[in-house]
Scaffold this active site. Structure first.
Site, PDB file in Angstrom:
ATOM      1  N   SER A  32       0.829  -1.202   0.000  1.00  0.00           N
ATOM      2  CA  SER A  32       0.000   0.000   0.000  1.00  0.00           C
ATOM      3  C   SER A  32       0.866   1.255   0.000  1.00  0.00           C
ATOM      4  O   SER A  32       0.548   2.241  -0.652  1.00  0.00           O
ATOM      5  CB  SER A  32      -0.974  -0.010   1.170  1.00  0.00           C
ATOM      6  OG  SER A  32      -0.372  -0.507   2.312  1.00  0.00           O
ATOM      7  N   TYR A  34       3.866   1.439  -1.300  1.00  0.00           N
ATOM      8  CA  TYR A  34       4.411   1.501  -2.654  1.00  0.00           C
ATOM      9  C   TYR A  34       3.387   2.129  -3.599  1.00  0.00           C
ATOM     10  O   TYR A  34       3.691   3.060  -4.349  1.00  0.00           O
ATOM     11  CB  TYR A  34       4.772   0.088  -3.125  1.00  0.00           C
ATOM     12  CG  TYR A  34       5.369   0.048  -4.518  1.00  0.00           C
ATOM     13  CD1 TYR A  34       6.752   0.093  -4.693  1.00  0.00           C
ATOM     14  CD2 TYR A  34       4.563  -0.022  -5.639  1.00  0.00           C
ATOM     15  CE1 TYR A  34       7.302   0.073  -5.963  1.00  0.00           C
ATOM     16  CE2 TYR A  34       5.100  -0.036  -6.911  1.00  0.00           C
ATOM     17  CZ  TYR A  34       6.471   0.000  -7.074  1.00  0.00           C
ATOM     18  OH  TYR A  34       7.006  -0.004  -8.326  1.00  0.00           O
ATOM     19  N   LYS A 113      -7.613 -11.658  -8.157  1.00  0.00           N
ATOM     20  CA  LYS A 113      -6.247 -11.281  -8.505  1.00  0.00           C
ATOM     21  C   LYS A 113      -5.315 -12.028  -7.561  1.00  0.00           C
ATOM     22  O   LYS A 113      -5.253 -11.723  -6.374  1.00  0.00           O
ATOM     23  CB  LYS A 113      -6.063  -9.771  -8.361  1.00  0.00           C
ATOM     24  CG  LYS A 113      -4.701  -9.277  -8.779  1.00  0.00           C
ATOM     25  CD  LYS A 113      -4.699  -7.753  -8.830  1.00  0.00           C
ATOM     26  CE  LYS A 113      -3.391  -7.176  -9.310  1.00  0.00           C
ATOM     27  NZ  LYS A 113      -2.226  -7.589  -8.565  1.00  0.00           N
ATOM     28  N   GLU A 171      -0.246 -16.928 -13.018  1.00  0.00           N
ATOM     29  CA  GLU A 171       0.424 -16.584 -11.772  1.00  0.00           C
ATOM     30  C   GLU A 171       0.897 -17.865 -11.078  1.00  0.00           C
ATOM     31  O   GLU A 171       0.129 -18.803 -10.922  1.00  0.00           O
ATOM     32  CB  GLU A 171      -0.602 -15.857 -10.884  1.00  0.00           C
ATOM     33  CG  GLU A 171      -0.009 -15.002  -9.821  1.00  0.00           C
ATOM     34  CD  GLU A 171       0.340 -13.587 -10.289  1.00  0.00           C
ATOM     35  OE1 GLU A 171       0.373 -13.331 -11.523  1.00  0.00           O
ATOM     36  OE2 GLU A 171       0.596 -12.753  -9.409  1.00  0.00           O
ATOM     37  N   CYS A 407      10.311 -17.661  33.970  1.00  0.00           N
ATOM     38  CA  CYS A 407       8.922 -17.681  33.521  1.00  0.00           C
ATOM     39  C   CYS A 407       8.201 -16.441  34.055  1.00  0.00           C
ATOM     40  O   CYS A 407       8.180 -16.212  35.269  1.00  0.00           O
ATOM     41  CB  CYS A 407       8.230 -18.952  34.020  1.00  0.00           C
ATOM     42  SG  CYS A 407       6.469 -18.944  33.690  1.00  0.00           S
TER      43      CYS A 407
HETATM   44  S1  IVH Z   1      -4.273 -10.091 -16.275  1.00  0.00           S
HETATM   45  C1  IVH Z   1      -2.723  -7.739 -19.636  1.00  0.00           C
HETATM   46  N1  IVH Z   1      -5.451 -11.529 -14.408  1.00  0.00           N
HETATM   47  O1  IVH Z   1      -1.447  -8.967 -11.407  1.00  0.00           O
HETATM   48  C2  IVH Z   1      -3.289  -8.346 -18.433  1.00  0.00           C
HETATM   49  N2  IVH Z   1      -3.359 -10.543 -13.908  1.00  0.00           N
HETATM   50  O2  IVH Z   1      -0.890  -6.127 -11.157  1.00  0.00           O
HETATM   51  C3  IVH Z   1      -2.246  -8.870 -17.549  1.00  0.00           C
HETATM   52  N3  IVH Z   1      -2.516 -11.064 -11.677  1.00  0.00           N
HETATM   53  O3  IVH Z   1       1.022  -8.852 -13.881  1.00  0.00           O
HETATM   54  C4  IVH Z   1      -2.654  -9.409 -16.297  1.00  0.00           C
HETATM   55  N4  IVH Z   1      -4.193 -12.342 -11.066  1.00  0.00           N
HETATM   56  O4  IVH Z   1       0.885 -10.928 -12.307  1.00  0.00           O
HETATM   57  C5  IVH Z   1      -4.389 -10.777 -14.743  1.00  0.00           C
HETATM   58  N5  IVH Z   1      -6.602 -12.851 -12.881  1.00  0.00           N
HETATM   59  C6  IVH Z   1      -5.527 -12.106 -13.205  1.00  0.00           C
HETATM   60  C7  IVH Z   1      -4.456 -11.897 -12.309  1.00  0.00           C
HETATM   61  C8  IVH Z   1      -3.391 -11.098 -12.697  1.00  0.00           C
HETATM   62  C9  IVH Z   1      -3.022 -11.824 -10.707  1.00  0.00           C
HETATM   63  C10 IVH Z   1      -1.224 -10.339 -11.568  1.00  0.00           C
HETATM   64  C11 IVH Z   1      -0.357 -10.472 -12.774  1.00  0.00           C
HETATM   65  C12 IVH Z   1      -0.193  -9.074 -13.298  1.00  0.00           C
HETATM   66  C13 IVH Z   1      -0.408  -8.274 -12.049  1.00  0.00           C
HETATM   67  C14 IVH Z   1      -0.805  -6.851 -12.325  1.00  0.00           C
END
Ligand code: IVH
Length: 671
Positions: A32, A34, A113, A171, A407
């Site tokens: 957060s 960052y 994500k 991922e 202790c």
């Molecule tokens: S799509 C062009 N879908 O989040 C689209 N990314 O912050 C590229 N990530 O680089 C990514 N879950 O490493 C996509 N369901 C998901 C994801 C996902 C995790 C990661 C991925 C990406 C990063 C971006």
């Protein structure tokens, strides 16, 4: 500070953090923090376009590849995602998409994500040929050997019309239970634990020796395509593409959902936010993608991110805060745990003011001092932990943490066994803290389930010397209970009733409740099923104990020592004399019960009961309940949200039933 100076300072700070995060897997700030800095820089660059440099951290992702791995140039760049931090950001994204496409409503594919490491994997003629990290988005590192060690990634694809060339992006992550086990082992062995599952995944993938990667519990989930050469027509939508990948044996998330409009996107977000803690892996938000691929194409990308997707972040599971003090708690086994008292901070959906520091070695490894800014992590139902120290923010008046030699509860000398990381008080039930811990464990819901005997009552029972050991609970009288503070006649009666009711129990619960070191619920159940009676278990030799699943030399030793200790035998005798009883278990392991010799797995969400309740009911019918689907699985109960276990059961052609069918079976068998 002028805007130029601020932008410059943000740029160098972000560069530094980027290198720590991507190159060394050792971040010193939270995501957060960052994100806040990156957003501030982006705002400045928007306001003063002359400040925008082509090599600004807002313009690229990651850092250059590490030396030691070969480089791989991505045929198509590996993009990152823009973030939406609230509903307004998401609504603005949707408005931009609709405007560019000139349409009223857009279908989005909503996906979790995953918090791991982006990789690209290439199959040629269905065979896994190459895998690479994202690196700077254009060039990554060749990690083929490491990716080949991950069990769930198929080395060859199966199914209909597999393309000649298929590049998949997704991922790599470390599921939570694997991460917790890995760290527990690292702490016990005195090696360095990882700050979070993401770093654990990154560190594991970055090994030049793939035998090390092999031993790490990694998993993979695909979320998009890279380059594809296929004679066949490809689907028209992203969601169909994901299903197609799954059909070829590539793991994908079972949690995606296609919805129309931004309101439905919000519903998906709040639904997943509720389920976040129950998932087997960390997710840090939701990704929304325009589902129609032709529309994606029309929208295109800007520098580092596509215009057709956005990531909506969840509240952070890591935050930084101040370490105010450290207290030392004595648990029921005498282990002394340092507990960090923190300036309260909102993290992982709750306000946290205490976090564990595990043991003395951990304090040393973290190099943490009172007064430091620390990183606290709270994910799932795991106890909040101090995961790291922001070393460059150490105040001059910080103080060293001194581990006590005595202790804090009873004053006896603390001892540490060779090879163990914990310091212990060895006064057993003579130590009030251990007595308190033993009682709290004994009455807990998963043990003897004595409702109404909370910590406050236990404290009073100890202060007034009404219980010396767990068996004394059964000698408590009405007069003694009403004499306690804040316990009226009604509550005292209820408590007596709960104590009486707890006498009818099961051998497994009793074995768990009496608190043999390192005998948890699962081991207790296995011991009960294997030995069938307390006498058989008490008389078992270490060699016999080792026959039981999950029982290793340490646990076997703990069990035999427990039953050699006269004080423990006396307590058990007292319990039996007080009238504790449990049904006899047939010879062997539950033979003769309706589901004996069957293995069941329960996954997904259930409506009428918790997953644990369902598992308990299956066990009572003699079933073995497992957490993973394998060739030995008899039946999978799959509720909504079931993911990889469901896929695996389907591919192994194992029977799959839903909650309604489970209820019907239980009803017919339980009578
Ligand atoms: S799509 C062009 N879908 O989040 C689209 N990314 O912050 C590229 N990530 O680089 C990514 N879950 O490493 C996509 N369901 C998901 C994801 C996902 C995790 C990661 C991925 C990406 C990063 C971006």
């Amino acid at each position: 500070m002028t805007p130029e100076e601020e932008a410059e300072s943000l740029r160098s700070r972000l560069e530094q953090w980027n290198a720590e995060y991507y190159r060394y897997d050792a971040p010193t700030v939270t995501d957060s923090e960052y994100d806040r800095s990156l957003n501030r820089l982006r705002d400045l660059e928007t306001q003063y376009p002359q400040l925008l440099h082509p090599d600004s951290p807002t313009q690229r992702v990651g850092a250059a590849p590490l030396e030691g791995f070969a480089s791989v140039t991505h045929a198509l760049p590996m993009l990152s995602l823009d973030n939406a931090f609230n509903e307004a950001d998401l609504a603005a994204f949707d408005a931009r998409v609709r405007e560019r496409l000139g349409i009223q409503e857009v279908s989005y594919c909503c996906e979790p994500k995953l918090d791991g490491i982006a990789v690209s994997i290439l199959w040629e003629s269905g065979e896994l040929r190459q895998a690479a990290t994202r690196g700077d988005g254009t060039t990554g590192e060749d990690i083929t050997m490491n990716i080949r060690t991950i069990d769930c990634i198929p080395l060859s694809l199966s199914g209909h019309a597999v393309p000649e060339l298929l590049e998949v992006r997704g991922e790599v992550y470390m599921p939570r239970d694997g991460f917790e086990k890995f760290n527990a082992r690292a702490r016990a062995e005195g090696t360095k634990p990882f700050v979070n599952p993401r770093n654990a995944a990154a560190g594991s993938l970055r090994q030049l020796d793939s035998r090390i990667t092999r031993r790490r519990p990694l998993a993979f989930c695909a979320y998009s395509l890279g380059r594809v050469e296929s004679g066949e027509m490809l689907p028209e939508t992203h969601s169909e593409t994901i299903k197609m990948l799954s059909g070829w044996g590539i793991p994908v998330s079972g949690l995606f959902q296609v919805v129309t409009g931004v309101g439905a996107c919000e519903n998906y977000y709040s639904d997943m936010a509720k389920r976040r803690d129950d998932l087997a892996f960390d997710i840090d938000g939701i990704v929304y993608k325009v589902d129609n691929l032709a529309q994606q194409e029309r929208l295109g990308a800007v520098s580092r991110a596509p215009r057709w997707a956005v990531a909506r972040k969840f509240p952070a599971q890591e935050e930084s805060t101040r370490l105010l003090d450290v207290e030392f708690q004595v648990g029921r086994t005498g282990a002394v745990t340092p507990v960090a008292r923190l300036e309260p901070v909102f993290v992982g959906g709750a306000t946290v003011s205490n976090a564990t520091l595990h043991n003395a070695d951990e304090i040393e490894r973290l190099d943490v001092r009172v007064g430091d800014m620390i990183i606290v992590r709270r994910a799932g139902d795991v106890i909040p932990q101090v995961a790291g120290v922001v070393q460059d923010q150490r105040p001059p008046e910080s103080e060293e943490i001194v581990f006590p030699q005595h202790c804090p509860a009873c004053g006896s000398v603390l001892l540490r066994q060779e090879g163990e990381a914990v310091w212990r008080c060895n006064d057993g039930l003579l130590c009030p803290a251990q007595r308190r811990g033993a009682l709290a464990h004994f009455v807990a819901r998963r043990a003897m389930d004595i409702d109404g005997m909370g910590e406050k009552i236990i404290d009073q029972l100890i202060v007034h010397d009404l219980v010396g050991d767990i068996a004394d609970i059964y000698a408590l009288t009405f007069d003694q209970l009403v004499s306690l503070e804040r316990l009226g006649e009604k509550s005292a009666l209820n408590l007596l009733q709960a104590i009486e009711a707890s006498k009818k129990t099961t051998l497994a619960k009793l074995l768990y409740a009496i608190g043999i070191r390192e005998v948890g619920e699962v081991t207790a159940r296995q011991l009960a099923a294997y030995f069938g009676s307390l006498e058989a278990l008490a008389g078992a030799s270490p060699a016999q104990l080792l026959e039981v699943e999950d029982v290793g030399p340490v646990v076997a030793n703990n069990i035999s020592r427990f039953f050699q200790e006269p004080a423990n035998l006396a307590i058990i005798e007292k319990l039996v004399n007080a009238g504790l009883q449990w049904p006899a278990i047939g010879e062997g392991s539950g033979d003769g019960m309706p589901l004996s010799s069957q293995t069941w797995v329960v996954t997904g969400k259930l409506d009428s009961m918790t997953r644990e309740d369902a598992q308990e009911r299956l066990r009572r019918l003699g079933a073995k309940v497992s957490n993973s689907v394998s060739g030995k699985t008899t039946c999978l109960v799959a509720g909504p949200g079931a993911g990889s276990k469901l896929k695996r059961a389907q591919s192994l052609e194992i029977e799959i039933i839903d909650e309604q069918q489970l209820l019907a079976r239980l009803a017919s068998l339980e009578s």
